[in-house]
Design an enzyme around this catalytic site. Sequence first.
Site, PDB file in Angstrom:
ATOM      1  N   GLU A   1       2.897 -34.852 -14.529  1.00 43.12           N
ATOM      2  CA  GLU A   1       1.630 -35.039 -13.818  1.00 43.12           C
ATOM      3  C   GLU A   1       1.690 -36.410 -13.158  1.00 43.12           C
ATOM      4  O   GLU A   1       1.881 -37.420 -13.846  1.00 43.12           O
ATOM      5  CB  GLU A   1       0.485 -34.985 -14.822  1.00 43.12           C
ATOM      6  CG  GLU A   1      -0.881 -34.844 -14.234  1.00 43.12           C
ATOM      7  CD  GLU A   1      -1.254 -33.413 -13.924  1.00 43.12           C
ATOM      8  OE1 GLU A   1      -1.657 -33.173 -12.774  1.00 43.12           O
ATOM      9  OE2 GLU A   1      -1.166 -32.539 -14.817  1.00 43.12           O
TER      10      GLU A   1
ATOM     11  N   GLU B   1      -1.087 -28.793  -4.965  1.00 42.37           N
ATOM     12  CA  GLU B   1      -0.521 -30.012  -5.546  1.00 42.37           C
ATOM     13  C   GLU B   1       0.836 -30.228  -4.868  1.00 42.37           C
ATOM     14  O   GLU B   1       1.847 -29.648  -5.248  1.00 42.37           O
ATOM     15  CB  GLU B   1      -0.434 -29.880  -7.060  1.00 42.37           C
ATOM     16  CG  GLU B   1      -1.829 -29.725  -7.670  1.00 42.37           C
ATOM     17  CD  GLU B   1      -1.846 -29.543  -9.182  1.00 42.37           C
ATOM     18  OE1 GLU B   1      -0.776 -29.597  -9.821  1.00 42.37           O
ATOM     19  OE2 GLU B   1      -2.954 -29.358  -9.731  1.00 42.37           O
TER      20      GLU B   1
END
Length: 313
Positions: free
Chosen positions: A180, A26
């Site tokens: 997120e 990520e």
Amino acid sequence: MSSHNNVVCVNEARRVAIFGGTHGNEMSGVTLVNLWVKNSAEIQRKGIETKPFITNPKAVEKCTRYVDTDLNRAFSPENLSAPGGDHLPYEVRRAQEINRIFGPKGSPDAYDIIFDLHNTTSNMGCTLLLENSKDHFNLQMMNYIKKAIAPASCLVLLNEHPVLKYSTSRSVAKHSIGLEVGPQPQGVLRSNIFESMRVILKHALDFIELFNEGMEFPPCTVEVFSFLERIDYPRDANGNIIAMVHPNLQDCDWEPLNPGDPMFQTFDGKTIPYQGPGTVYPTFINEAAYYEKQQACVTTRRETLIASAIRKA
């Protein structure tokens, strides 16, 4: 934390950590934290020690979510108290190390705040992850961030579900905030997603500095989306997936899903509708990392929380 005349008094936040690479593929959090490790001027604020930290360096090196097991599920009391040794999965040993540096979890010595930076392949936009609806400090911070970036959107996902809640890396701190941002493919860095994450962190750190300097924040309301359930893909008797997320649902995170609306589409084109009792707001739709967790999406309900006024204790 104490309460006086309906104002919640909260201790100053003097030690702050920013985690990147909890999942090693990520890339926004990995890149930002590596940037700030080299030069932390951007994240420093008056009277605050801000520590950028790569949480899962082996996974980052391999550009994979994890090596042995998901680090963001590894901070359970059982794992943190397990006798150390090479027999443990790498991420459990790493969780113990992180708990020693930033914890111990649940103790007065734990870091005041941990921000944990994540990307999703789902079309979630900017989402703040809240683990405690009674944490008035976090609610006030999230309200500040939402107002600061308006008219851009930043939603709040609340997970205090007794079954669905899990032991996150950020849960070591007194106040834990997940971030997120998506959509972004695994192993890929998109400039717009990178900048969105960077801006939210800036406003979060500004809030902490203002709070520490004595600013009182009045009561406010915060709209949140609360976890209801995980929904798996339709499967055959052998456990094989037999349908995909329906095109009407794909990329429609946070939009209302009503009973009877198309939810899945079989490989031969048949529609499988949503059969729940009422309207829900799905998110993490078709998240790549959740195929292994047998999860097509999470359903949520929309609600409003009231945050008390807060000031420095």
